[in-house]
Design a protein around this motif. Structure first.
Motif, PDB file in Angstrom:
ATOM      1  N   LYS A 142       4.630  -6.685   0.462  1.00 42.34           N
ATOM      2  CA  LYS A 142       3.407  -6.394  -0.298  1.00 42.34           C
ATOM      3  C   LYS A 142       2.437  -7.579  -0.237  1.00 42.34           C
ATOM      4  N   GLU A 143       2.965  -8.792  -0.417  1.00 43.45           N
ATOM      5  CA  GLU A 143       2.123  -9.992  -0.342  1.00 43.45           C
ATOM      6  C   GLU A 143       1.539 -10.169   1.060  1.00 43.45           C
ATOM      7  N   PHE A 144       2.361  -9.900   2.074  1.00 42.96           N
ATOM      8  CA  PHE A 144       1.903 -10.048   3.456  1.00 42.96           C
ATOM      9  C   PHE A 144       0.756  -9.075   3.746  1.00 42.96           C
ATOM     10  N   LEU A 145       0.921  -7.832   3.325  1.00 44.74           N
ATOM     11  CA  LEU A 145      -0.119  -6.822   3.548  1.00 44.74           C
ATOM     12  C   LEU A 145      -1.419  -7.195   2.834  1.00 44.74           C
ATOM     13  N   ARG A 146      -1.312  -7.866   1.700  1.00 49.39           N
ATOM     14  CA  ARG A 146      -2.494  -8.364   0.987  1.00 49.39           C
ATOM     15  C   ARG A 146      -3.219  -9.429   1.814  1.00 49.39           C
ATOM     16  N   LEU A 147      -2.450 -10.322   2.459  1.00 50.76           N
ATOM     17  CA  LEU A 147      -3.039 -11.360   3.317  1.00 50.76           C
ATOM     18  C   LEU A 147      -3.786 -10.735   4.497  1.00 50.76           C
ATOM     19  N   ILE A 148      -3.213  -9.685   5.082  1.00 50.24           N
ATOM     20  CA  ILE A 148      -3.868  -8.983   6.191  1.00 50.24           C
ATOM     21  C   ILE A 148      -5.193  -8.391   5.711  1.00 50.24           C
TER      22      ILE A 148
END
Length: 164
Positions: free
Chosen positions: A61-67
């Protein structure tokens, strides 16, 4: 008034087990102005890896936010986990004149190359034979047989990028 030298980004990629992490670690010891670019990943930490030093370990979830925020200069889904390079970290350190060493997969290197990152050098590492690569993957004892098979299959695909 002297102009400050801009930094350099050295992008090192290789198939899993070819030795890129070892080579990068040695380069960091030999080049005083060099620093390691810490990637972000959703992969769980391996024994001895430290958050913020080896990787920034985050949830999917955090990674997708960074994208979504455009905070990564590249990202990829590799062996079932996300990996990416933080944009702000790279830009700040290049502006400060640092030599940044990026230890990333071939997919990531190709994305950065397409984005025409200034002051970048690309290095691809491979073992002399696939047999040696297989022995290294088995020898490090980190992966199951099926995972090693997938990594070797991916390595054959990654070699196709060499002339691009």
């Amino acid at each position: 008034m002297s102009m400050k030298q801009k930094g350099l980004v050295v992008i090192v990629s290789a198939p899993s087990g070819a030795g890129k992490s070892t080579i990068c670690a040695r380069a960091l010891k030999k080049i005083p102005s060099a620093m390691y670019s810490v990637s972000v990943t959703t992969r769980p930490p391996r024994k001895g890896e430290v958050h913020g030093k080896s990787y920034f370990f985050v949830t999917k979830k955090e990674f997708l936010r960074l994208i979504a925020r455009g905070s990564l200069i590249e990202w990829a889904l590799v062996h079932g986990y996300y990996y990416g390079t933080p944009r702000e970290f790279i830009e700040k350190n290049v502006a400060r004149g640092k030599v940044l060493i990026l230890d990333i997969d071939v997919q990531g290197a190709m994305k950065i190359k397409k984005g025409r990152l200034a002051n970048a050098v690309y290095v691809f590492i491979m073992t002399p034979t696939f047999d040696i690569l297989k022995k290294r993957l088995i020898g490090r004892g980190l992966d199951a047989e099926e995972v090693i098979r997938v990594r070797l299959k991916n390595a054959r695909k990654e070699l196709e990028y060499l002339n691009k």
